[in-house]
Write an enzyme that holds these catalytic residues in place. Structure first.
Site, PDB file in Angstrom:
ATOM      1  N   LYS A   2       0.829  -1.206   0.000  1.00 54.19           N
ATOM      2  CA  LYS A   2       0.000   0.000   0.000  1.00 54.19           C
ATOM      3  C   LYS A   2       0.864   1.257   0.000  1.00 54.19           C
ATOM      4  CE  LYS A   2      -3.700  -2.315   2.563  1.00 54.19           C
ATOM      5  NZ  LYS A   2      -4.427  -2.372   3.846  1.00 54.19           N
ATOM      6  N   CYS A  41      -0.624   0.904   6.136  1.00 49.95           N
ATOM      7  CA  CYS A  41      -0.980   0.137   7.333  1.00 49.95           C
ATOM      8  C   CYS A  41      -1.739  -1.118   6.934  1.00 49.95           C
ATOM      9  CB  CYS A  41      -1.914   0.943   8.250  1.00 49.95           C
ATOM     10  SG  CYS A  41      -1.418   2.624   8.584  1.00 49.95           S
ATOM     11  N   ASP A  42      -1.570  -2.168   7.716  1.00 53.21           N
ATOM     12  CA  ASP A  42      -2.420  -3.339   7.575  1.00 53.21           C
ATOM     13  C   ASP A  42      -2.392  -4.105   8.890  1.00 53.21           C
ATOM     14  OD1 ASP A  42      -3.926  -4.704   5.160  1.00 53.21           O
ATOM     15  OD2 ASP A  42      -3.208  -6.286   6.474  1.00 53.21           O
ATOM     16  N   GLN A  43      -3.425  -4.886   9.098  1.00 55.64           N
ATOM     17  CA  GLN A  43      -3.529  -5.657  10.337  1.00 55.64           C
ATOM     18  C   GLN A  43      -3.998  -7.070  10.022  1.00 55.64           C
ATOM     19  OE1 GLN A  43      -6.828  -4.962  13.210  1.00 55.64           O
ATOM     20  NE2 GLN A  43      -5.200  -4.423  14.642  1.00 55.64           N
TER      21      GLN A  43
END
Length: 199
Positions: free
Chosen positions: A59, A75-77
């Site tokens: 991203k 960001c990622d989770q």
């Protein structure tokens, strides 16, 4: 001299966290297919933390290539229960299955952040939180989901810790910001180090 940060996300919640911290931010959602990026990583031995990093990096770099010179935050989770990765439930039945699977167990939220400029990664970090859900009665799960409705579909674990979802837990280890998907304190520290914000 501070600079505007580009958030490679359409998440109004993440944007609000940054704005509330005094950061000038513009949201520019990334054009990446998360499931397509993740598919080759499944069954490859890659950790859930690394999956989150791969997605956050994709991203950040994609948006930074479209916005020359800008400092971009991706960001990622991921949510991991043992070796199993969970994704946002597609429907209320999926949300019910998530909560049944997580009931009485400890899972991890792996929140990755990546800073990039001009397609180059400058910094990466993963914050990890451990959450132990209390043993939930199936009838309670049904009543809970009926109360929270579609909000359950906006979270990878089918709960929102910042709302009524907090009632599902008996123990939480990790900071609030990591749990909600943006490990804010390390991000702020790195932005100060880069001279992007006052400090």
């Amino acid at each position: 001299m501070t600079e505007k940060i580009i958030l490679a996300s359409g998440s109004q919640f993440r944007k609000a966290l940054l704005v509330n911290a005094g950061i000038t931010v513009e949201a520019v959602p990334a054009s990446v297919d998360e499931r397509a990026l993740e598919a080759p990583l499944q069954n490859s031995g890659v950790s859930p933390e690394d999956v989150a990093l791969v997605l956050a990096e994709a991203k950040a770099t994609e948006v930074s290539e479209r916005r020359p010179g800008a400092l971009v935050l991706g960001c990622d989770q991921t949510l991991s229960l043992g070796d199993e990765l969970f994704h946002k439930p597609a429907d209320m039945e999926g949300a019910r299955r998530h909560l049944v699977a997580l009931s009485g167990k400890t899972h991890h939220l792996n929140s990755a952040v990546v800073l990039a400029r001009d397609g180059q990664v400058l910094w990466r970090h993963v914050g990890i939180a451990s959450l132990t859900m209390r043993k939930l009665d199936p009838a309670f799960i049904g009543r809970h989901l009926a109360r929270v409705g579609a909000k359950a579909l906006s979270s990878v674990g089918a709960y929102q810790i910042e709302g009524e979802g907090i009632q599902l837990f008996e123990k939480i280890e990790g900071d609030y910001f990591t749990i909600v998907g943006l490990p804010l304190l390390p991000v702020l520290a790195k932005l100060r180090e880069f001279g992007a914000i006052d400090g």
